[in-house]
Design a protein around this motif. Structure first.
Motif, mmCIF file in Angstrom:
data_model
loop_
_atom_site.group_PDB
_atom_site.id
_atom_site.type_symbol
_atom_site.label_atom_id
_atom_site.label_comp_id
_atom_site.label_asym_id
_atom_site.label_seq_id
_atom_site.Cartn_x
_atom_site.Cartn_y
_atom_site.Cartn_z
ATOM 1 N N VAL A 133 0.853 -1.173 0.000
ATOM 2 C CA VAL A 133 0.000 0.000 0.000
ATOM 3 C C VAL A 133 0.894 1.229 0.000
ATOM 4 O O VAL A 133 1.857 1.323 0.751
ATOM 5 C CB VAL A 133 -0.958 0.007 1.216
ATOM 6 C CG1 VAL A 133 -0.225 -0.137 2.539
ATOM 7 C CG2 VAL A 133 -1.814 1.277 1.211
ATOM 8 N N GLY A 134 0.578 2.164 -0.885
ATOM 9 C CA GLY A 134 1.369 3.374 -1.004
ATOM 10 C C GLY A 134 0.712 4.559 -0.323
ATOM 11 O O GLY A 134 -0.519 4.665 -0.256
ATOM 12 N N GLU A 135 1.566 5.459 0.178
ATOM 13 C CA GLU A 135 1.089 6.714 0.752
ATOM 14 C C GLU A 135 1.208 7.803 -0.316
ATOM 15 O O GLU A 135 2.294 8.314 -0.574
ATOM 16 C CB GLU A 135 1.915 7.103 1.978
ATOM 17 C CG GLU A 135 1.474 8.409 2.607
ATOM 18 C CD GLU A 135 2.628 9.292 3.067
ATOM 19 O OE1 GLU A 135 2.375 10.208 3.859
ATOM 20 O OE2 GLU A 135 3.773 9.074 2.618
ATOM 21 N N TYR A 136 0.097 8.117 -0.956
ATOM 22 C CA TYR A 136 0.017 9.228 -1.895
ATOM 23 C C TYR A 136 -0.850 10.278 -1.213
ATOM 24 O O TYR A 136 -2.071 10.185 -1.208
ATOM 25 C CB TYR A 136 -0.598 8.785 -3.224
ATOM 26 C CG TYR A 136 -0.445 9.798 -4.347
ATOM 27 C CD1 TYR A 136 -1.123 11.018 -4.304
ATOM 28 C CD2 TYR A 136 0.370 9.543 -5.437
ATOM 29 C CE1 TYR A 136 -0.996 11.959 -5.312
ATOM 30 C CE2 TYR A 136 0.503 10.479 -6.471
ATOM 31 C CZ TYR A 136 -0.178 11.678 -6.392
ATOM 32 O OH TYR A 136 -0.040 12.607 -7.391
ATOM 33 N N TRP A 137 -0.198 11.274 -0.594
ATOM 34 C CA TRP A 137 -0.942 12.202 0.255
ATOM 35 C C TRP A 137 -1.592 13.282 -0.588
ATOM 36 O O TRP A 137 -0.973 14.275 -0.959
ATOM 37 C CB TRP A 137 -0.038 12.797 1.322
ATOM 38 C CG TRP A 137 -0.862 13.387 2.428
ATOM 39 C CD1 TRP A 137 -1.182 14.685 2.619
ATOM 40 C CD2 TRP A 137 -1.536 12.654 3.449
ATOM 41 N NE1 TRP A 137 -2.011 14.824 3.702
ATOM 42 C CE2 TRP A 137 -2.247 13.583 4.235
ATOM 43 C CE3 TRP A 137 -1.618 11.297 3.778
ATOM 44 C CZ2 TRP A 137 -3.010 13.207 5.334
ATOM 45 C CZ3 TRP A 137 -2.381 10.923 4.865
ATOM 46 C CH2 TRP A 137 -3.069 11.866 5.634
ATOM 47 N N SER A 138 -2.867 13.083 -0.890
ATOM 48 C CA SER A 138 -3.618 14.044 -1.674
ATOM 49 C C SER A 138 -5.099 13.838 -1.421
ATOM 50 O O SER A 138 -5.566 12.700 -1.301
ATOM 51 C CB SER A 138 -3.326 13.882 -3.170
ATOM 52 O OG SER A 138 -4.145 14.753 -3.929
ATOM 53 N N GLN A 139 -5.831 14.959 -1.335
ATOM 54 C CA GLN A 139 -7.281 14.872 -1.225
ATOM 55 C C GLN A 139 -7.948 14.729 -2.588
ATOM 56 O O GLN A 139 -9.164 14.546 -2.658
ATOM 57 C CB GLN A 139 -7.822 16.135 -0.535
ATOM 58 C CG GLN A 139 -7.341 16.332 0.884
ATOM 59 C CD GLN A 139 -8.018 17.514 1.540
ATOM 60 O OE1 GLN A 139 -9.243 17.589 1.639
ATOM 61 N NE2 GLN A 139 -7.216 18.465 2.003
ATOM 62 N N ASP A 140 -7.161 14.823 -3.639
ATOM 63 C CA ASP A 140 -7.667 14.752 -5.001
ATOM 64 C C ASP A 140 -7.793 13.288 -5.428
ATOM 65 O O ASP A 140 -6.800 12.624 -5.717
ATOM 66 C CB ASP A 140 -6.718 15.506 -5.931
ATOM 67 C CG ASP A 140 -7.192 15.525 -7.375
ATOM 68 O OD1 ASP A 140 -8.245 14.915 -7.673
ATOM 69 O OD2 ASP A 140 -6.496 16.122 -8.213
ATOM 70 N N THR A 141 -9.009 12.792 -5.476
ATOM 71 C CA THR A 141 -9.228 11.391 -5.831
ATOM 72 C C THR A 141 -8.726 11.094 -7.236
ATOM 73 O O THR A 141 -8.229 9.989 -7.504
ATOM 74 C CB THR A 141 -10.722 11.037 -5.725
ATOM 75 O OG1 THR A 141 -11.243 11.557 -4.512
ATOM 76 C CG2 THR A 141 -10.924 9.534 -5.729
#
Length: 485
Positions: free
Chosen positions: A261-269
């Motif tokens: 599982v990756g951490e892609y920190w964004s609120q943009d789906t």
């Protein structure tokens, strides 16, 4: 994993006394019995901060608490021997282990190299703001305490493409792109190009760097036997790199599936969908948009429309690759991405990830065990919600099966049902509210049956009618989980 649940087994301010691995060794069976099926463990390798380093200021990936480097043998969490023992104990208890991988950067170099660099605009990383000039950078990594054990590779300036600390000025306020280097593509386009995050940024386009990271992955899984990975800061690393890295490991291990599982920190789906597409769906992503929905809902109270709680979230739009969470080490108070979920809403949030069909839920250590710490002049307390989380885990394990029907038809009171299957025939009805006490008429397709509130919030028994409908209540600002007797 069917109805699997992850626990993030640490928080940022956990004690640096070197006892975490021993604690896991002692509590693994209890966690398995509670219903946890996987643990995400913190970075196990030596960081530049030595025994107090949380693990994200990566110094030596091959030092798992074995060598005297950065003034310590152990890491913040213990020694290599304790780490391997804890993993074995947890796996024997039926728990998978996911290791934290930080490939974005290295920190704490052993020697200075004089290199040519050019200042770039922090807000538009494609725009130079100076000519080329010489700086002093801690870009040489000798790992002398390890003496070439496991790997003989030394790291030099050409293993990196950018950095921010200039030893000549003793400041880290400028962004330097190194001579003959370019920012990586296939990264977030925030700030024009979001390749650089911190410390010495790895150049994953360099063949030696790529080769060493591929080798480390094989060595690490061979050494530890972990079942998968949590991968840090993927928005800052070319998306095809982890596609290739995970494919490489799967081939090495005979086609064995390695969950990541990756951490892609964004609120943009849309950004999350884009990363999943460009990495060929090789790894799941944390549902950051859902976390921010929880944060907002907890702050707005009854003015938040619960019918919209899953709108534009990964778990709604791509549930098979969504890892859902309420809080983590970065969002907790005083941390870099601070966006805490208020205590009153956490039981509701955990029900929304643990008692539904979609997503792979992750429980935060501090939400389960509680935490107290001080930072930035603030005293912070994170309350334990284990009493209800344990009840949710039990309900998930015994009733979280079959069809799901949603009743998201009121701004303050929502509910859903799970109808069970042949092996797990019991039905479940969940109702929650962010306002006054509420109730929800829902069909559990169980005529004339009795249901009890597993949370203990309401002592009355609910009887369904001849058509299987029941009027299921819950207390104000709370939740009830109704299980078929």
């Amino acid at each position: 994993m069917n109805n699997g649940v992850i626990m993030q087994y640490y928080h940022w301010y956990i004690s640096n006394d070197g006892t975490l691995w021993d604690k896991l060794d002692k509590t693994a069976n209890d966690l398995a019995n509670a219903g946890f099926t996987a643990l995400w463990l913190p970075p196990a390798y030596k960081g530049s901060g030595g025994a107090s380093d949380v693990g994200y200021a990566v110094y030596d990936l091959f030092d798992l608490g074995e060598f005297n480097q950065k003034n310590t043998v152990r890491t913040k969490y213990g020694t290599r021997e304790q780490y391997l023992k804890a993993i074995k104990t947890a796996q024997d208890a039926g728990i998978q282990i996911y290791a934290d991988v930080v490939f974005n950067h290295k920190d704490g170099g052993d020697e200075i190299e004089r290199i040519f660099a050019q200042e770039m605009d922090w807000n538009d990383r494609n725009r130079p703001v100076s000519d080329w000039y010489e700086i002093a950078a801690y870009t040489k990594f000798n790992f002398s305490g390890r003496e070439d054990k496991y790997s003989s590779m030394k790291w030099y300036w050409w293993c990196f493409d950018s950095l921010s600390y200039n030893a000549d000025t003793k400041r880290a306020d400028k962004l330097y792109r190194l001579k003959d280097k370019h920012f990586e593509t296939e990264v977030s386009q925030e700030h024009g190009n979001y390749d650089y995050l911190m410390a010495n940024d790895l150049d994953t386009g360099n063949d030696l760097v790529r080769g060493e990271l591929m080798y480390w992955g094989r060595w690490f899984v061979d050494t530890t036997g972990v079942n998968g990975f949590r991968i840090d800061a993927v928005k800052h690393i070319r998306s095809t790199f982890f596609r290739d890295w995970l494919n490489h490991l799967r081939v090495h291990f005979g086609g064995r599936e390695i969950f990541s599982v990756g951490e892609y920190w964004s609120q943009d789906t849309d950004a999350l969908h884009g990363y999943i597409a460009s990495s060929d769906g090789r790894l799941s992503l944390f549902d950051v948009p859902l976390h921010f929905k929880f944060h907002q809902a907890s702050r707005q109270g009854s003015s938040f429309d619960l019918r919209s709680i899953f709108d534009r979230t990964l778990v709604k739009e791509q549930p098979a690759l969504a890892v859902t969470f309420v809080e983590n080490h970065d969002t907790q108070p005083c941390q870099s991405l601070e966006s805490p979920v208020e205590p009153w809403f956490k039981p509701l949030a955990y029900a929304l990830i643990l008692l539904r069909r979609e997503g792979y839920p992750c429980v935060f250590y501090a939400d389960y065990y509680g935490a107290q710490y001080q930072d930035k002049g603030r005293d912070n307390t994170l309350y334990s919600h284990s009493f209800l989380i344990d009840k949710f885990l039990k309900a998930r394990r015994e009733y979280g099966f079959g069809d799901q029907h949603d009743y998201f038809d009121h701004p303050n009171t929502i509910g859903w049902t799970r109808l069970g299957n042949g092996a797990h025939p019991g039905a479940m009805a969940v109702v929650l509210t962010n306002s006054a006490p509420g109730n929800k008429w829902m069909n559990v397709f169980r005529p004339n049956q009795e249901f009890y509130d597993a949370t203990g919030h309401i002592n009355n028994i609910i009887h369904t009618n001849n058509d299987g409908w029941g009027n299921f209540p819950c207390p104000g600002g709370s939740i009830s989980v109704w299980l078929q007797k």
